[in-house]
Enzyme design. Structure first.
Site, PDB file in Angstrom:
ATOM      1  N   LYS A  99      46.362  33.989  42.630  1.00 40.99           N
ATOM      2  CA  LYS A  99      44.841  34.234  42.171  1.00 40.99           C
ATOM      3  C   LYS A  99      43.962  34.029  43.355  1.00 40.99           C
ATOM      4  CE  LYS A  99      43.130  35.321  38.060  1.00 40.99           C
ATOM      5  NZ  LYS A  99      43.864  36.278  36.896  1.00 40.99           N
TER       6      LYS A  99
HETATM    7  P1  NAD Z   1      34.709  40.549  32.797  1.00 38.98           P
HETATM    8  O1  NAD Z   1      33.547  40.053  33.980  1.00 38.98           O
HETATM    9  O2  NAD Z   1      34.797  42.138  32.711  1.00 38.98           O
HETATM   10  O3  NAD Z   1      33.918  39.806  31.591  1.00 38.98           O
HETATM   11  C1  NAD Z   1      33.504  38.732  31.381  1.00 38.98           C
HETATM   12  C2  NAD Z   1      32.829  38.278  29.995  1.00 38.98           C
HETATM   13  O4  NAD Z   1      32.741  36.860  29.575  1.00 38.98           O
HETATM   14  C3  NAD Z   1      31.515  38.942  30.042  1.00 38.98           C
HETATM   15  O5  NAD Z   1      31.232  39.599  28.636  1.00 38.98           O
HETATM   16  C4  NAD Z   1      30.679  37.709  29.980  1.00 38.98           C
HETATM   17  O6  NAD Z   1      29.276  37.722  29.596  1.00 38.98           O
HETATM   18  C5  NAD Z   1      31.364  36.630  29.428  1.00 38.98           C
HETATM   19  N1  NAD Z   1      31.194  35.458  29.689  1.00 38.98           N
HETATM   20  C6  NAD Z   1      31.153  34.773  30.825  1.00 38.98           C
HETATM   21  N2  NAD Z   1      30.824  33.518  30.910  1.00 38.98           N
HETATM   22  C7  NAD Z   1      30.516  33.090  29.489  1.00 38.98           C
HETATM   23  C8  NAD Z   1      30.336  31.957  28.872  1.00 38.98           C
HETATM   24  N3  NAD Z   1      30.060  30.910  29.179  1.00 38.98           N
HETATM   25  N4  NAD Z   1      30.163  32.094  27.361  1.00 38.98           N
HETATM   26  C9  NAD Z   1      30.443  33.067  26.900  1.00 38.98           C
HETATM   27  N5  NAD Z   1      30.628  34.502  27.360  1.00 38.98           N
HETATM   28  C10 NAD Z   1      30.914  34.353  28.746  1.00 38.98           C
HETATM   29  O7  NAD Z   1      35.898  39.719  33.082  1.00 38.98           O
HETATM   30  P2  NAD Z   1      37.321  40.066  32.341  1.00 38.98           P
HETATM   31  O8  NAD Z   1      37.855  40.872  33.133  1.00 38.98           O
HETATM   32  O9  NAD Z   1      36.884  40.716  30.872  1.00 38.98           O
HETATM   33  O10 NAD Z   1      37.938  38.724  32.111  1.00 38.98           O
HETATM   34  C11 NAD Z   1      37.665  37.813  30.934  1.00 38.98           C
HETATM   35  C12 NAD Z   1      38.883  36.880  30.805  1.00 38.98           C
HETATM   36  O11 NAD Z   1      40.076  37.773  30.600  1.00 38.98           O
HETATM   37  C13 NAD Z   1      39.238  35.988  32.005  1.00 38.98           C
HETATM   38  O12 NAD Z   1      39.634  34.814  31.662  1.00 38.98           O
HETATM   39  C14 NAD Z   1      40.088  36.610  32.898  1.00 38.98           C
HETATM   40  O13 NAD Z   1      40.846  35.751  33.701  1.00 38.98           O
HETATM   41  C15 NAD Z   1      41.015  37.498  31.585  1.00 38.98           C
HETATM   42  N6  NAD Z   1      41.901  38.385  32.161  1.00 38.98           N
HETATM   43  C16 NAD Z   1      41.363  39.506  32.552  1.00 38.98           C
HETATM   44  C17 NAD Z   1      42.081  40.491  33.017  1.00 38.98           C
HETATM   45  C18 NAD Z   1      41.680  41.952  33.593  1.00 38.98           C
HETATM   46  O14 NAD Z   1      42.557  42.984  33.563  1.00 38.98           O
HETATM   47  N7  NAD Z   1      40.457  42.293  33.715  1.00 38.98           N
HETATM   48  C19 NAD Z   1      43.484  40.306  32.569  1.00 38.98           C
HETATM   49  C20 NAD Z   1      44.097  39.375  32.223  1.00 38.98           C
HETATM   50  C21 NAD Z   1      43.218  38.326  31.941  1.00 38.98           C
END
Ligand code: NAD
Length: 449
Positions: free
Chosen positions: A135
């Site tokens: 990561k």
């Molecule tokens: P993203 O940046 O697209 O979205 C993040 C979301 O979280 C946004 O809606 C943001 O407003 C919200 N957020 C951030 N801080 C916050 C807080 N303090 N309280 C409430 N909401 C908050 O990110 P993503 O890609 O959707 O990733 C979200 C999670 O999923 C992360 O933990 C990431 O590691 C995990 N993840 C993502 C992927 C992927 O393919 N993108 C894959 C596996 C896991």
């Protein structure tokens, strides 16, 4: 049939649990706040104890293989120079090249990246794809920078990482606040720094690219799609009909919005959402497609006209069938787990539940689809993208979805069987499946020299 009753348990008394470490956690909610990597080690040790993991393999997996930290200067639009700190932690490569996302967020530090890298190792092992875990990220507030500045930051970070990434060595992907455009800049920068005759064979240095730049159909929705395949299976196992179920969601970015849009197609009703701008609720249901359009323009859910503003506590207390944390880590804790009035926590985010929160969910009989199973759709389709690039192929969406479904449900079944075999929770069972896989490889290959 919708679930009508929710558990009213509010006790802090520890329930009988299977491993000493967990009952310790439940009995001591005042445990000093652990770092994220300590939380990973806590989960890991619980599984390692239960399965009797070889002591040498335990030692190896308790530490990341490599940790890269880079400070690099970037010229801002106003002519000033800022120096940024970026990280790449390569946790383990026993099963294949390092693989994992890049995050742009102020919370990024070596401990957070270390934890996220370890979860990638377990995720790829659990889903049986030939990758290790890594990561990375940059500590910054991305919303403060112009698109041109973000492009220069991304390109300079890629350059600073140099040969620490590579198509057969370490393959980044999107995570919080990174997206296909950022992956395209990484691709272009990486290809520009290697000899011309090697470039066309190296487009798999990064996944989650825009489709025309070598990305895979279905990668944008893959993590959300995986969550929905699993929720569908969970509902089937429980004899529930998804179209009667309600859910709340935290995070409406890539993972949260796609999970919601796909759940809409199955008839489930989203009754509350929170993101970094605020929280909103509507008992009759919030349309995820309309909300996604709104968020694209406004940058967050706050102010959405067809719902009412609520506070964060109200979101956690809202009675629903499912809660999907899809934002940041350590959200379900000793403070918030007792508030949840749901039957399932489907962990879209990485590490949304800390060990104290986990113990309370178990004690209250709330099912958990653990993060590195639940959100594995992203890395599974990243693997498909990597394969398509290597073979110069483009698969159609049906093929991608079909293969994703098969793989993620295979992992679900392994976890379900292992939980029954060890009479343990699903998170520990997921660790056992992953650790068994890695342990076999170490046993076969031995330790050099
Ligand atoms: P993203 O940046 O697209 O979205 C993040 C979301 O979280 C946004 O809606 C943001 O407003 C919200 N957020 C951030 N801080 C916050 C807080 N303090 N309280 C409430 N909401 C908050 O990110 P993503 O890609 O959707 O990733 C979200 C999670 O999923 C992360 O933990 C990431 O590691 C995990 N993840 C993502 C992927 C992927 O393919 N993108 C894959 C596996 C896991």
């Amino acid at each position: 049939m919708a679930l009508t009753s929710t558990p009213e348990v509010r006790t802090t008394k520890p329930a009988p649990v299977t491993a000493a470490r967990e009952s310790d956690a439940a009995a001591s909610p005042a445990r000093p706040r652990a770092s994220l990597f300590e939380n990973v080690i806590h989960q890991f040790n619980k599984a390692a104890d239960l399965m009797g993991l070889d002591a040498n393999i335990r030692k190896i997996l308790s530490k990341p293989q490599n940790e890269i930290s880079v400070n690099f200067p970037v010229k801002m639009d106003n002519g000033r120079v800022e120096v940024f700190t970026g990280y790449r932690v390569q946790h383990n490569s026993a099963l294949g090249p390092f693989k994992g996302g890049l995050r742009y967020h102020p919370s990024v530090d070596i401990d957070e990246v270390r934890a996220l890298a370890a979860w990638m190792t377990w995720k790829t092992a659990l889903t049986n794809i030939p990758f290790g875990g890594a990561k990375g990220g940059i500590q910054l507030e991305p919303w403060k920078y112009s698109p041109d500045e973000l492009q220069r930051i991304t390109r300079r970070f890629t350059y600073a990482l140099g040969e620490n990434i590579g198509p057969e060595y370490d393959i980044p992907a999107p995570d919080v606040n990174t997206n296909p455009q950022i992956m395209a800049w990484i691709l272009d920068t990486y290809l520009s720094t290697i000899p011309p005759h090697l470039r066309q064979g190296c487009t798999h240095v990064v996944t989650g690219k825009p489709v025309v730049s070598g990305g895979s159909l279905g990668r944008d929705k893959a993590t959300g799609q995986g969550i929905v395949f699993l929720i569908e299976q969970w509902a089937k196992d429980k004899g529930l009909t998804l179209s009667n179920l309600t859910y709340t969601i935290q995070g409406f970015g890539n993972v949260g919005s796609w999970a919601a849009r796909l759940l809409k197609q199955l008839g489930a009703r989203m009754i509350a959402v929170e993101d970094h701008t605020g929280a909103i609720a509507e008992a009759a249901g919030i349309d995820p497609d309309a909300l996604a359009d709104y968020v694209r323009i406004k940058g967050g859910v706050r102010g959405y006209e067809s719902a009412t503003a609520i506070d964060r506590v109200a979101l956690f207390r809202m009675k629903a069938d499912i809660f999907i944390p899809a934002a940041m880590e350590s959200q379900v804790t000793a403070a918030t787990a007792p508030m949840l009035e749901v039957h399932l926590v489907a962990e879209g985010a990485n590490g949304p539940t800390d060990p104290e929160g986990d113990a309370i969910l178990q004690q209250r009989g709330i099912d958990v689809l653990p993060d590195f199973l639940c959100n594995s759709g992203g890395v599974i389709v990243s693997y498909f993208e990597w394969l398509q690039n290597k073979r110069s192929e483009y698969w159609d969406l049906e093929e991608v979805d079909h293969k994703l479904r098969k793989k993620i449900l295979g992992a679900y079944r392994s976890v379900r069987e292992t939980a029954a075999e060890f009479k343990t929770d699903w998170r520990t069972a997921a660790y056992i499946v992953a650790l068994r896989h890695i342990a076999i490889v170490y046993n076969e290959r031995g330790i050099f020299p």
